[in-house]
Design an enzyme around this catalytic site. Sequence first.
Site, PDB file in Angstrom:
ATOM      1  CE  LYS A  25      -3.650  -0.698   2.262  1.00 58.32           C
ATOM      2  NZ  LYS A  25      -4.465  -0.979   3.271  1.00 58.32           N
ATOM      3  NE  ARG A  49      -5.216   3.344   3.755  1.00 60.02           N
ATOM      4  CZ  ARG A  49      -5.225   3.451   2.530  1.00 60.02           C
ATOM      5  NH1 ARG A  49      -4.764   4.615   2.011  1.00 60.02           N
ATOM      6  NH2 ARG A  49      -5.730   2.779   1.627  1.00 60.02           N
ATOM      7  N   GLY A  92      -7.946  -7.308   3.596  1.00 62.80           N
ATOM      8  CA  GLY A  92      -8.893  -7.494   4.593  1.00 62.80           C
ATOM      9  C   GLY A  92      -8.248  -8.190   5.580  1.00 62.80           C
ATOM     10  CG  MET A 103      -2.690  -7.812   8.729  1.00 66.25           C
ATOM     11  SD  MET A 103      -1.243  -7.152   8.409  1.00 66.25           S
ATOM     12  CE  MET A 103      -1.244  -6.252   6.815  1.00 66.25           C
ATOM     13  NE  ARG A 129      -5.903  -4.935  -4.075  1.00 65.55           N
ATOM     14  CZ  ARG A 129      -6.621  -4.810  -3.056  1.00 65.55           C
ATOM     15  NH1 ARG A 129      -5.792  -4.864  -1.827  1.00 65.55           N
ATOM     16  NH2 ARG A 129      -7.673  -4.855  -3.101  1.00 65.55           N
ATOM     17  CG  HIS A 155     -10.097 -48.137 -13.545  1.00 61.16           C
ATOM     18  ND1 HIS A 155     -11.371 -47.906 -13.951  1.00 61.16           N
ATOM     19  CD2 HIS A 155      -9.310 -48.717 -14.072  1.00 61.16           C
ATOM     20  CE1 HIS A 155     -11.355 -48.351 -15.224  1.00 61.16           C
ATOM     21  NE2 HIS A 155     -10.129 -48.765 -15.365  1.00 61.16           N
ATOM     22  CB  SER A 172      11.233 -41.452 -20.502  1.00 60.09           C
ATOM     23  OG  SER A 172      10.077 -40.484 -20.199  1.00 60.09           O
ATOM     24  CB  CYS A 202       6.832 -39.910 -19.249  1.00 61.14           C
ATOM     25  SG  CYS A 202       7.399 -41.404 -18.509  1.00 61.14           S
ATOM     26  CE1 TYR A 209       9.991 -36.847 -23.441  1.00 63.30           C
ATOM     27  CE2 TYR A 209      12.159 -36.956 -24.278  1.00 63.30           C
ATOM     28  CZ  TYR A 209      11.005 -37.615 -23.770  1.00 63.30           C
ATOM     29  OH  TYR A 209      11.202 -38.962 -23.614  1.00 63.30           O
TER      30      TYR A 209
HETATM   31  P1  ADP Z   1      -7.746  -2.354   3.602  1.00 58.93           P
HETATM   32  O1  ADP Z   1      -6.502  -2.786   3.343  1.00 58.93           O
HETATM   33  O2  ADP Z   1      -8.661  -3.315   4.273  1.00 58.93           O
HETATM   34  O3  ADP Z   1      -8.201  -2.131   2.191  1.00 58.93           O
HETATM   35  P2  ADP Z   1      -7.346   0.450   3.603  1.00 58.93           P
HETATM   36  O4  ADP Z   1      -6.150   1.128   4.600  1.00 58.93           O
HETATM   37  O5  ADP Z   1      -7.165   0.486   2.241  1.00 58.93           O
HETATM   38  O6  ADP Z   1      -7.598  -0.888   3.997  1.00 58.93           O
HETATM   39  O7  ADP Z   1      -8.661   1.462   4.261  1.00 58.93           O
HETATM   40  C1  ADP Z   1     -10.095   0.980   4.345  1.00 58.93           C
HETATM   41  C2  ADP Z   1     -10.610   1.971   3.379  1.00 58.93           C
HETATM   42  O8  ADP Z   1     -10.678   3.281   4.103  1.00 58.93           O
HETATM   43  C3  ADP Z   1     -10.404   1.984   2.234  1.00 58.93           C
HETATM   44  O9  ADP Z   1     -11.529   2.266   1.371  1.00 58.93           O
HETATM   45  C4  ADP Z   1      -9.593   3.233   1.966  1.00 58.93           C
HETATM   46  O10 ADP Z   1      -9.885   4.037   0.767  1.00 58.93           O
HETATM   47  C5  ADP Z   1     -10.242   4.254   2.904  1.00 58.93           C
HETATM   48  N1  ADP Z   1      -9.098   5.267   3.562  1.00 58.93           N
HETATM   49  C6  ADP Z   1      -8.183   4.862   4.048  1.00 58.93           C
HETATM   50  N2  ADP Z   1      -7.360   6.133   4.302  1.00 58.93           N
HETATM   51  C7  ADP Z   1      -8.074   7.069   3.878  1.00 58.93           C
HETATM   52  C8  ADP Z   1      -7.866   8.743   3.776  1.00 58.93           C
HETATM   53  N3  ADP Z   1      -6.789   9.010   4.490  1.00 58.93           N
HETATM   54  N4  ADP Z   1      -8.908   9.215   3.525  1.00 58.93           N
HETATM   55  C9  ADP Z   1      -9.957   8.761   2.910  1.00 58.93           C
HETATM   56  N5  ADP Z   1     -10.355   7.130   2.856  1.00 58.93           N
HETATM   57  C10 ADP Z   1      -9.384   6.354   3.443  1.00 58.93           C
HETATM   58 MG    MG Z   2      -7.802  -0.804   0.619  1.00 60.12          MG
END
Ligand code: ADP
Ligand code: MG
Length: 885
Positions: free
Chosen positions: A22, A92, A101, A103, A333, A449, A767, A835, A855
Amino acid sequence: MERYVYLFEEAVGLTRFELGGKGYGLVEMTSVGLPVPPGMVIVTEACREYYRNNGRVPERVLEEVKVKLEQLSAKVGKRLGDPENPLIVSVRSGAPYSMPGMMDTILNVGLNDLIVERLAEKTGNRRWAYDAYRRLLQMFGRIVMGVPGEKFEEVLRRYKEREGVKHDHELSVEALRSIVKEFKQIIREHTGKEFPQDPWMQIEMAIEAVFRSWNNPRAIEYRRYYKISDDLGTAVNIQMMVFGNTGPNSGTGVGFTRDPSTGEKRLYGEYLPNAQGEDVVAGIRTPLPLEKVDPKIYEQLKEVAEKLERHFRDMQDFEFTVEDGKLYLLQTRNGKRTAQAAVKIAVDMIREGLITVEEALMRVSPTDLNQLLHRRLDPKAKVNPIAKGLNASPGVATGKVVFRVEDAVEMGKAGKKVILVRPETTPDDIKGIIAAQGVLTSRGGMTSHAAVVTRGMGKPAVVGCEEITIDLEKEQFVTASGVVVKKGDVITIDGSTGYVMLGEVPTIEPEMTEELKVLLKWADERRRLGVRANADTPEAARKAREFGAEGIGLCRTERMFNAPDRLPIVREMIMATTDEERRAALEKLYPMQLQDFKEIFRAMKGLPVTVRLLDLPLHEFLPPAEELIKEIYEMKMRGASEKEIEEKLRVLRKVEALREHNPMIGHRGCRLAITHPEIYRMQVRAILRAAIEVLEEEGETAEVQIMVPQTAFAKELEIIRKLVEETAEEVFAETGKRIPFKFGTMIETPRAALTASEIAKVADFFSFGTNDLTQTTLAFSRDDAEFKFLQPYLEKGILKENPFEVLDREGVGRLVKIGTAEGKAANPKLEVGICGEHGGEPNSIMFFHEAGLDYVSCSPYRIPIARLAAAQAAIKEKVEVAITV
Ligand code: ADP
Ligand code: MG
Ligand code: MG
C-alpha cells in the site's frame, strides 16, 4: 543510521518490502503527480523491531513520526489536535504482499469531543462530523481497544429501527450524537478505560494496533495458505483523511483499469455516493456502476487509469474518494483477474508496447490456464452443491444418473447424456465410462481407476465422494444431508472443484482463445524444454496436438490390453499352460495392437511417439480370487458339472499363483519380459509393423521410440535390447522395409538413476517415471500414503508438499539430476525426458529445465501449462544470468 519514517514524497526508490504494497503504491502515485492525500510510511523494519522488542513500539519510531507530523502540518496547514484547524488522519496497515482485509486500518484518527464540536459548527455539516466521530469510536474501540464489534452494531441497529431508516447515512444528527455517547459508554464498560481524547495518544495506540494485526489469527492463517513468510511485518501508513461522506457531491469507489473478468480494455468499477471507504468493501450498500459517477470525475478517472498503467505497467485495482467534487487516490495495486483476463491483458499490453514479451509470459500463472481448457461452471451461475468429493479430473459434466454400465452404454447410444455413478470403477466398466459424460464414485483416490482413466480421456470426474451412500439395488444415492438422487435424475459434477450439484448448471466452453494461442506461440519461441503428451488413444493424441504437443512422450499399452473386447484374450494368454496356447492368444492380440498403433502414429505423423512396453502385474488382468471362490461355491451348490468346476478351479489356481505380496514392486515391467519375452516380442512387432504400414499408406509416419519400464540393471536392458533388435530384423525382413527407431528405458528405480552411466550405454533415451521413482525412493505406496499418512506428515512438517504432486527435490530430484548428468556424460546422444505426472506441474518443470532435461511429457490438457511454464523457466534463467554476470 536506520530510518523508520518517510513522507510519501521522500520514499521514492524504496521497495515494497520496505514500504509494504500500500505504501509503495501511495509513494509511486505521489511521485507521478496523482492526487494522493499527503502522508507518511513507517517501514516494515519498525514492525519487525516491534516484535523483537516484545511488542513495544520503539521510541525512535514515535519520535520520527512526530517530526514528520510537523512537516505534514506545515504542508497542509492543519495541526493534530487543533480545534480550529484539525489534522485528521487514517492509520493504515499494508504488508509487502497484499493480504486483503486481513489486517486493520483505522480512519478519522485525531477527532475528539472538542474537535468534533468545532468541526460541526464551523462546517455546518453536523451530520458528517458526528458520523466521522462515531466511525472513529467504532473502529478504534474494536480494533485498538478490543471491544467486540457486535456491541457497536447493536446500537446502530437499534437507532436505525427507531428512526425507521435502512442505512447508517440516513440517521439524524440527534441519533448520531446519542450514538457517540453510547459508543463511549460501551468502551468504558468494556475496557475500564476512556476513549483517549488526546489525538497523539490515538495515533500511538493505532500504530501499535496495526503492528499487532500482523499476527492476528486470520492474517497468520492467510499467510500459511499463500506461503507468505511470517517475518516480513507490515508497514503503517499515516495519511491525511479526505471525506467521501460530506454530502451528495462526495463519495468513494473502487476502479479497475481493465475488466478483471474478461480483460477488456475499459475502465471498470463501482461507486458509492456519500460514503466513507470501508462502506464499499463492507458491502453495506449496493454500489453504483462507475459510469454513474459525475461525468467530470469519470473523465479524470479515465486519465488516472491511463497514467497508472503507464507507470505500473500492469492492470491496476485502485481506491478513490471524491470530497466535495475533488478526486483523490487512496490505493493502487496489481489487480486480481481471471485466467482469461490474464491472458488477454498480457497479450494486449505487448501490443500496446507497454510490456515486453518476456514480461507478459511471466505474468500469466501456468496453473490458472487450467481454468481455460475445460468446460467450466458459468461464473455467473448460482451453484448449490449437495456433496463434495475429490476433484479427480477437471471439467464440468451434466447428465442423468445411471448406476449400471449397461444403462450408460444403452442411453449413451440413444444420444442421452449420463453420469455414471459407482462405488468405484474397474477395467470392466470402461465402456460405461466412455459412454458417460462424467463419472462420480464414492470410493477411491486421485489415482483410482476412475480418476486415471477419466483424466486420460479428458472427461470430468469426481471420485472418493464419501459423503454419498450408493445403493446399487435401489439404484439411488443419498447425500450426507439426506438428499436422495434416483436413477434418471439430472446432476452436474465439477471435476475441477469436486462439487456435485442437482440439475443442470450452466457452463461455458473451454476456449483456446486467439490470445492464448498467440501467447503460447511466444512461449514456444523461448523455451528450451520440449513438450510432449502422455496419450494412449488416437483421440488423446489429436487433443494433444491441438494443444501444441510435440509428440507423445508416453503411450501406455496396458490401457489397450484392458479394453473390454481384449480382456478375455489377455486372460487366455495368461492362463496358457503351453507355449503354443500362449502364442495363439498373442496372435489374436497382435492385430488389435497393430491397429491401435497405426491410429496413433497417423495422428502423430512426423513427431516422436514413445511406446512403453507392457507394465502391469499380470494378476491385474485376472478376476479377483474372492470372486472366483464365490462362483465355485455357487457352482457346486447348484450342481454344475465336474468339467465346468475344474475349469474355474484352474483359473483360481492361476490367480493364486500370480498373487503377489507387493505388486507395486513385484513381477512386472522388464522383469516380466525377462521371464515371458513373447509378450514384448508381439508388441515390438506390432509397433514396427504399424509404423511401416503408416509410412507406406501416408508417406510419413511417427518417429518410433520403444521404451522399457522398471529397469534397475543395465543387464536387463541388454537382454531386452537384443530381443527387440532381433524382432525388428524379422519385421524388416518380412516387409522388405527398414525404419529407424530408438530404444530406451524409463528411469523409475533409484538404482537405474544411480547407475545411469551403465544404463545409458544400452539406451538411446531415458524417461523419468517420477511417480514410481517417488514411490521407490521414499518407499511409499502412493495410495496408502495419500489415504493414510500424508495428511499428518504435512501437518507435522515432515513433508512440505505432497511429493506425488510436487517433486521431492532433495530426494527424487537429486536422482533425476544424477541420472541426467551421468547418462549424458556416458552417452552424449542420450535424450532425456520425464513422463511422470510431475511433467505437467509448473514448479517441477522449472526444476527439470535446470536439471538439463530435453523434454517433459504430461496429459494433453496440461500441454499449454507446460509450454508456458517451460518458457518461464527459460526466461527466469536468462534474467538471473543477466543479474549475476
Ligand atoms: P484495506 O487494506 O482493508 O483496504 P485501507 O487502509 O485501504 O484498508 O482502508 C480502508 C478504506 O478506507 C479504504 O476504502 C480506503 O480507501 C479508505 N481510506 C483509507 N485512508 C483514507 C484516507 N486518508 N482518506 C479517505 N479514505 C481513506
Ligand atoms: Mg484498501
Ligand atoms: Mg511406472
